[in-house]
Design a protein around this motif. Structure first.
Motif, PDB file in Angstrom:
ATOM      1  N   GLU A 149       0.838  -1.201   0.000  1.00  0.00           N
ATOM      2  CA  GLU A 149       0.000   0.000   0.000  1.00  0.00           C
ATOM      3  C   GLU A 149       0.873   1.251   0.000  1.00  0.00           C
ATOM      4  O   GLU A 149       0.553   2.251  -0.650  1.00  0.00           O
TER       5      GLU A 149
ATOM      6  N   ASN B 203      -0.829  -8.000  -4.851  1.00  0.00           N
ATOM      7  CA  ASN B 203      -0.090  -6.753  -4.678  1.00  0.00           C
ATOM      8  C   ASN B 203      -0.693  -5.625  -5.503  1.00  0.00           C
ATOM      9  O   ASN B 203      -0.691  -4.459  -5.097  1.00  0.00           O
TER      10      ASN B 203
ATOM     11  N   LEU C 128      -3.271  -3.764  -3.728  1.00  0.00           N
ATOM     12  CA  LEU C 128      -2.709  -2.941  -2.658  1.00  0.00           C
ATOM     13  C   LEU C 128      -2.055  -1.681  -3.221  1.00  0.00           C
ATOM     14  O   LEU C 128      -2.186  -0.600  -2.638  1.00  0.00           O
TER      15      LEU C 128
END
Length: 368
Positions: A149, A184, A187
């Motif tokens: 993130e 991923n 994120l």
């Protein structure tokens, strides 16, 4: 952007390079006996997801191999396979690793959900699994990656900084996210949106199949046609490979000057585009640090040792709670800090970056 923007996960941990705990501490006598018999003669299975992104063959594989050798007095062996972006192939590779009786698996999943059955098979065969870079589902034993993130937040902040006065709610940008099969990617997107929402108009957003530059190129062509080439003020690209495809589409459409484009992975071509001004930034992630941790985890698990001295935190996957984890910091890479990041860390030499085509740009950027 002179100062490298280090960002660590909330509640993040320092990466410990201390020796792992003893097998006796694990409390599992069978594992301790196995460890004593095995010694340093361990076999580590390494499964990486694809070879289109330069990092896997250039960095991750050799770095993990080197660290495993170091940790096992040159007695350990790494058995390697690359899935070339095919989840079915990767599942078959897991089966092969089990048949070959590896002592531990390091898996960077093509598809985090699809790999779950293979992870369970490995566990059933007594083979612990380290999820590498992507949080695989199934009964994994450990996980190391970056604060994904935060990667997105770093990208979003950089794009807004590049836009300057153009950053306003009516300003149209294109958002080129990664593949939906990669956890991923979601994120990165979440982190970027936390910075961009309400500050710019995300006129078009794409989830790019297989992270392929050619798919990003096709998506960008569609965005240019739909929005208008003169109305796009910036492009969020989740990685450098896609940034290359995006920039090619912008140039083919006659867009000049190019709008700021983000990236990730600090690929050589991406760094060269940053030097030349075609790409605004990338995200540099310390692959040596990530690979180092993965190797430590794998060797410790193969020997039946605890991960307490390596992993100071834990994460929850959709299927497994409390997975011992290490998240590695990330750095916003621009023209201003190429010397202090990828060159200083030995990722690239000046000669590799500053080929004849880029010598003048390197000189202007102070890359030396």
């Amino acid at each position: 952007m002179r100062r490298a923007a280090f960002a660590v996960a909330a509640g993040a941990m320092a990466v410990s390079l201390a020796a792992c705990g003893s097998a006796e501490e694990s409390g599992d006598k069978s594992d301790s006996t196995k460890s004593a018999a095995k010694g340093d003669n361990i076999k580590v299975g390494l499964l990486l997801p694809e070879n289109q992104t330069a990092r896997y063959e250039k960095f991750d594989k050799p770095l993990i191999e080197k660290k495993v050798k170091e940790l096992t007095n040159d007695k350990g062996e790494v058995v390697y396979a690359n899935a070339k972006q095919d989840a079915t192939t990767q599942s078959q590779q897991v089966d092969t690793m089990i048949t070959n009786k590896v002592d531990v698996l390091i898996v960077d999943a093509v598809d985090s959900k699809a790999i779950a059955n293979g992870v369970k098979k490995a566990k059933d065969a007594g083979i612990p699994v380290v999820a590498y870079d992507r949080l695989a589902e199934g009964p994994i034993d450990a996980y190391t990656s970056f604060d994904n993130e935060e990667v997105g937040r770093v990208q979003g902040k950089a794009l807004l900084e590049a836009l300057g006065d153009k950053a306003k709610p009516s300003a149209k940008i294109v958002m080129m996210n990664g593949a939906v099969t990669d956890p991923n990617a979601a994120l990165f997107k979440k982190g970027a949106l936390s910075e961009l929402d309400g500050k710019v108009d995300i006129a078009k957003s794409y989830d790019t199949k297989e992270w392929k530059p050619e798919n990003a190129n096709a998506n960008m062509e569609g965005a240019i046609s739909a929005i208008g080439k003169d109305k796009i003020v910036g492009v969020y690209s989740a990685n450098d490979g896609m940034a290359g495809g995006i920039i090619t589409a912008l140039k083919a459409a006659g867009v000049s000057p190019l709008p700021p484009v983000t990236g990730q992975d600090a690929e050589l071509a991406g760094v060269q585009r940053i030097v030349s001004g075609e790409q605004f930034m990338s995200v540099y992630k310390s692959y040596p640090q990530e690979a180092d941790v993965a190797a430590q985890m794998a060797v410790a698990l193969a020997k039946g040792e605890k991960l307490d001295s390596i992993a100071k935190d834990s994460v929850d996957s959709p299927t497994t709670k409390g997975v011992p984890s290490v998240l590695v910091p990330v750095v916003s890479l621009t023209k201003d800090n190429i010397n202090d990041t990828v060159i200083k860390d030995g990722i690239y030499t000046v000669d590799e970056i500053c080929t004849a085509k880029f010598k003048s740009a390197c000189s202007k950027a102070g890359v030396n």
